[in-house]
Design an enzyme around this catalytic site. Structure first.
Site, mmCIF file in Angstrom:
data_model
loop_
_atom_site.group_PDB
_atom_site.id
_atom_site.type_symbol
_atom_site.label_atom_id
_atom_site.label_comp_id
_atom_site.label_asym_id
_atom_site.label_seq_id
_atom_site.Cartn_x
_atom_site.Cartn_y
_atom_site.Cartn_z
ATOM 1 N N LYS A 110 0.878 -1.178 0.000
ATOM 2 C CA LYS A 110 0.000 0.000 0.000
ATOM 3 C C LYS A 110 0.910 1.221 0.000
ATOM 4 O O LYS A 110 1.724 1.396 0.903
ATOM 5 C CB LYS A 110 -0.881 -0.028 1.247
ATOM 6 C CG LYS A 110 -1.813 1.170 1.390
ATOM 7 C CD LYS A 110 -2.748 0.918 2.576
ATOM 8 C CE LYS A 110 -3.511 2.148 3.006
ATOM 9 N NZ LYS A 110 -4.252 1.923 4.260
ATOM 10 N N ASP A 121 1.235 5.089 0.215
ATOM 11 C CA ASP A 121 0.423 6.184 0.749
ATOM 12 C C ASP A 121 1.122 7.529 0.578
ATOM 13 O O ASP A 121 2.340 7.598 0.425
ATOM 14 C CB ASP A 121 0.204 5.913 2.257
ATOM 15 C CG ASP A 121 -1.099 6.491 2.775
ATOM 16 O OD1 ASP A 121 -1.677 7.368 2.114
ATOM 17 O OD2 ASP A 121 -1.531 6.055 3.867
ATOM 18 N N ASN A 135 0.378 11.328 2.675
ATOM 19 C CA ASN A 135 -0.566 11.912 3.617
ATOM 20 C C ASN A 135 -0.409 13.408 3.843
ATOM 21 O O ASN A 135 -0.630 13.887 4.958
ATOM 22 C CB ASN A 135 -0.469 11.171 4.957
ATOM 23 C CG ASN A 135 -1.197 9.847 4.902
ATOM 24 O OD1 ASN A 135 -2.307 9.760 4.381
ATOM 25 N ND2 ASN A 135 -0.572 8.799 5.399
ATOM 26 N N GLY A 175 -4.135 9.597 2.092
ATOM 27 C CA GLY A 175 -5.053 10.038 3.142
ATOM 28 C C GLY A 175 -6.466 9.639 2.734
ATOM 29 O O GLY A 175 -7.384 10.449 2.742
ATOM 30 N N GLY A 176 -6.603 8.375 2.322
ATOM 31 C CA GLY A 176 -7.831 7.910 1.684
ATOM 32 C C GLY A 176 -7.653 8.013 0.186
ATOM 33 O O GLY A 176 -6.679 7.524 -0.373
ATOM 34 N N ASP A 178 -6.349 8.936 -9.485
ATOM 35 C CA ASP A 178 -6.418 9.441 -10.849
ATOM 36 C C ASP A 178 -5.926 8.361 -11.811
ATOM 37 O O ASP A 178 -5.348 7.349 -11.403
ATOM 38 C CB ASP A 178 -5.605 10.736 -10.998
ATOM 39 C CG ASP A 178 -4.160 10.582 -10.558
ATOM 40 O OD1 ASP A 178 -3.446 9.750 -11.154
ATOM 41 O OD2 ASP A 178 -3.726 11.303 -9.626
ATOM 42 N N ASP A 224 -10.665 7.210 3.505
ATOM 43 C CA ASP A 224 -10.525 6.737 4.881
ATOM 44 C C ASP A 224 -11.894 6.605 5.538
ATOM 45 O O ASP A 224 -12.010 6.086 6.640
ATOM 46 C CB ASP A 224 -9.672 7.721 5.696
ATOM 47 C CG ASP A 224 -8.187 7.429 5.546
ATOM 48 O OD1 ASP A 224 -7.844 6.409 4.923
ATOM 49 O OD2 ASP A 224 -7.365 8.218 6.059
ATOM 50 N N GLU A 283 -20.083 -13.560 14.132
ATOM 51 C CA GLU A 283 -19.688 -12.511 13.179
ATOM 52 C C GLU A 283 -18.597 -13.026 12.227
ATOM 53 O O GLU A 283 -18.619 -12.758 11.030
ATOM 54 C CB GLU A 283 -19.181 -11.270 13.930
ATOM 55 C CG GLU A 283 -20.296 -10.483 14.594
ATOM 56 C CD GLU A 283 -19.781 -9.423 15.567
ATOM 57 O OE1 GLU A 283 -20.482 -8.426 15.757
ATOM 58 O OE2 GLU A 283 -18.687 -9.606 16.167
HETATM 59 C C1 GLA Z 1 -3.729 7.280 5.661
HETATM 60 C C2 GLA Z 1 -4.420 6.118 4.989
HETATM 61 C C3 GLA Z 1 -4.886 5.136 6.019
HETATM 62 C C4 GLA Z 1 -3.713 4.663 6.860
HETATM 63 C C5 GLA Z 1 -3.011 5.862 7.474
HETATM 64 C C6 GLA Z 1 -1.736 5.450 8.175
HETATM 65 O O1 GLA Z 1 -4.624 8.068 6.335
HETATM 66 O O2 GLA Z 1 -5.472 6.546 4.201
HETATM 67 O O3 GLA Z 1 -5.524 4.037 5.425
HETATM 68 O O4 GLA Z 1 -2.841 3.929 6.055
HETATM 69 O O5 GLA Z 1 -2.673 6.822 6.482
HETATM 70 O O6 GLA Z 1 -1.068 6.519 8.690
#
Ligand code: GLA
Length: 728
Positions: free
Chosen positions: A480, A482, A484, A532-533, A538, A552, A613
């Protein structure tokens, strides 16, 4: 050939299966735009373009006393600068003599087989069996010798035309580019068109907004250093009465992850001009003699069948011609569980293994270790840049941890945020000059972190080496990636003062190089983008990574809007969607139904779930796998608009051969003693008979589409329904 040059009329026509696009080498060799829309066979559409003295308008000098030809009123493929066209422009260039002029005239063109490529930027590609032709037209300013090369590739069967632009300095001194738009599309009458865009914010990305055209420049763009949460590099122009199923729609999807701009200007004569490309803010790019600057690609589509028609063109095309990852079609995506909302940064190897063990019972294939595993990272104030394992947390070491997960029969994934650096990190202490900050000023802090100067080759090499080392330490299946924060304090210590206007763009070029190198050495890894989500969702990111974290915000009811908006252009196969604890009053099953409109996974502490669950989750994971081919390869229909008042939101996936469909409904609002509601299916074969959830009875596609399915009223709030339709 899908591109035809007519010598007599000097027109060039691009033909896809259902559309035509025409231009003409017109008056004084200016390149005029004549048509884009449903297929036409007419050789010359220039009868549409009326030339008369508009009064008080500028005429090129070569017209002598004739006043009929004014570029201010002519539809063009690429605009001039200081030639009497006062509308928003394709180019702003400062010539070596300090003048701001560009009088580009068509001097050459060639038509070739295959897709053009850009050397510095990502592009879509021709997939096996595609017929693709390319037109390359060169415009030349005779005085400055600056060439603009317009590129068009025609994907005949897909009804897609791509455009890109190159600027070549064929003069003998440097020039400075201040604005360069990859596309310019002029409409002779634009007052009947609406503009649709996907604005949003953190946690609420890609909401849908529609605006009427009024006489000014409507601007959509981002200056945050990334394509952003706040806007998306996709816009649509549509008939003012267009709906999901009816009306003409034009789509423009920019393959770029940095600052972008789209402008739609309704001019004094109700003509509409749409331009799109890199945002000119703080953009000044020097082009030395013989150098070429490339602008990003725009993927254009046209449909007469409303928003759905246009979305289907993009979905089909982006599923086959955008990303080369084997996870696009050859390998099924795993059901994953991500540690973020389960533990945030408070975990160790034992906790992760325990989550994996519980998740295994839920039918999960892959555990993702999110933020918090590296450097001394216990909160978000430190360690970005220190990409080595924190063995105080992962006591057994990464290799051993992954082995334990693999022994459970599961795969392992890991999180990175490579473009960032914490001031409290070894990397920053060793290389403060690698962070973006302006000498003598304090940098803007955001989540207490700074951006690395991705334009620097040493920074790029460091990241490639660090990320690759971790990826080679253990059996890593998923990454993943990222980012942020937005990019501010635009400054590169490596660039001279007069080249700082190149840094925004060079950052993006550096990012693409890093991602590309890592992918090339790790073709078997599944990459998911994140910002950050969904802040950098794009087409360019999706060129490298087959999936992207939508938001997020995991609340299933908010997600209905997030998925709806994102689906205007991006296929559901790209949408990262998980079940989480968010949405206390929403049943687990509904969360699963919503997450199945995407890559499906979990974002919670599996050890906290009850057995019941966990069992339900297992059933849902299995259902996702069962319906995978319908969701990932089928046609997606938005059956209702969650932004409008209503009691439910529905959507549907239908296999291409129409023998199977999955129709999902979430009850978002319960009206006391309200009317019976029905959901009408779409895209079925009217004459086929379909069973519903393996029922004995079968119903015709026509009945299901025209009369619909009744939805139970006696249900708790936020209930959901999933109807599996199968041809009998
Ligand atoms: C961002 C991502 C989250 C997570 C945090 C970790 O906000 O969107 O899914 O990975 O960073 O810091």
């Amino acid at each position: 050939m899908s591109i035809i040059y007519n010598k007599a009329s000097k027109t060039i026509t691009l033909h896809t299966r259902h559309t035509s696009y025409q231009m003409k080498i017109g008056n004084l060799d200016y390149l005029l735009h004549l048509y884009y829309g449903p297929s036409i066979c007419d050789a010359d559409m220039s009868y549409q373009v009326m030339q008369y003295d508009r009064g008080f308008s500028g005429n090129p000098y070569e017209s002598r006393n004739a006043r009929k030809f004014s570029l201010d009123a002519q539809p063009q493929e690429f605009t001039t600068q200081q030639q009497g066209d006062f509308r928003t422009a394709s180019i702003e260039v400062v010539n070596s003599d300090g003048s701001y002029s560009y009088h580009g005239k068509a001097v050459d063109f060639k038509i070739t087989k295959g897709k053009y490529q850009l050397e510095t930027l990502p592009c879509v590609f021709a997939a096996e069996g595609d017929t693709v032709d390319t037109l390359e037209i060169t415009l030349l300013d005779a005085v400055s010798k600056v060439q603009v090369i317009l590129l068009y590739s025609v994907f005949e069967a897909a009804d897609i035309i791509t455009r890109a632009v190159k600027v070549k300095n064929a003069g003998i001194e440097s020039i400075h580019l201040k604005k360069i738009m990859s596309v310019c599309l002029d409409f002779l009458n634009g007052s009947d068109l609406d503009l649709i865009s996907l604005p949003g914010r953190y946690g609420q990305e890609r909401q849908v907004e529609r605006q009427r055209m009024t006489h000014h420049i409507h601007t959509i763009g981002s200056v945050r250093g990334s394509s952003s949460h706040q806007q998306n590099p996709f816009v649509m122009l549509c008939d003012k009465n267009a709906t999901e199923d009816y009306g003409k729609c034009y789509g423009f999807s920019l393959m770029y992850s940095g600052n972008f701009l789209a402008e739609a200007e309704l001019d004094q004569y109700d003509q509409l001009r749409l331009v799109m490309g890199i945002h000119p803010k703080q953009f000044v790019y020097e082009i030395k003699p013989q150098e070429v600057f490339e602008g990003p690609e725009v993927v254009m589509a046209f449909s007469e069948h409303g928003f759905t028609g246009l979305s289907h063109l993009y979905h089909d095309f982006y599923r086959t011609n955008l990303c080369r990852s084997k996870f696009v079609k050859d390998v099924q995506r795993p059901v994953l569980i991500n540690s973020w909302e389960a533990a945030f940064m408070d975990f160790d190897d034992v906790k992760l293994v325990n989550i994996a063990k519980a998740a295994k019972k839920m039918g999960v294939d892959l555990l993702v270790m999110d933020d918090g595993w590296f450097g001394k990272r216990d909160d978000d104030n430190s360690s970005l840049g220190d990409w080595y394992v924190n063995e105080k947390k992962i006591k057994c070491g990464l290799h051993k941890l992954v082995e334990q997960i693999n022994d459970l029969g599961m795969k392992f994934g890991i999180w990175f945020e490579p473009e960032m650096v914490s001031e409290d990190s070894e990397l920053y202490r060793a290389h403060p000059e690698w962070a973006m900050q302006i000498p003598g000023r304090h940098a803007v802090r955001s989540r207490n972190q700074l951006a690395l100067d991705m334009s620097r080759k040493d920074v790029q090499d460091y990241l490639i080496e660090k990320v690759n080392t971790i990826l080679d330490t253990a059996n890593i299946y998923y990454v993943k990636w990222d980012i942020n924060r937005s990019i501010t304090d635009i400054w590169s210590n490596e660039m001279p003062a007069d080249k700082q206007g190149e840094v925004y763009h060079r950052y993006i070029l550096g990012l693409y190089r890093v991602m590309n190198e890592i992918i090339l050495t790790h073709p078997d890894i599944l990459f998911e983008g994140c910002s950050g989500g969904g802040g950098r969702y794009d087409a360019a990111m999706l060129h490298y990574y087959p999936q992207y974290w939508v938001s997020d915000n995991n609340h299933p009811i908010d997600r209905l809007k997030l998925h709806y908006g994102t689906s205007f252009v991006y296929p559901v196969s790209t949408m990262g969607a998980h079940i989480s604890d968010s949405g206390k009053f929403v049943p687990l099953k509904t969360k699963a139904v919503v997450a199945m409109c995407g890559t499906f996974g979990y974002e919670l502490d599996a050890t906290h779930l009850t057995r019941k669950e966990q069992k339900l989750c297992k059933e849902q994971s299995d259902l996702f796998r069962k319906y995978y081919h319908i969701i990932f390869e089928g046609d997606y229909y938005r059956l209702s608009n969650p932004f409008e008042l209503g009691n439910m939101t529905a959507w549907q996936h239908v296999t291409k051969d129409k023998t199977e469909a999955l129709l999902s409904v979430v009850v978002t609002n319960l009206t006391c003693n309200g009317p019976q509601e029905y959901v009408k299916a779409k895209g079925l074969e009217p004459n086929y008979m379909y069973t519903i959830n393996n029922s004995k009875e079968a119903y015709s596609g026509a009945a299901l589409m025209h009369a619909g399915l009744p939805i139970d009223r006696e249900v708790p709030e936020y209930s959901s329904f999933q109807f599996y339709l199968k041809k009998k």
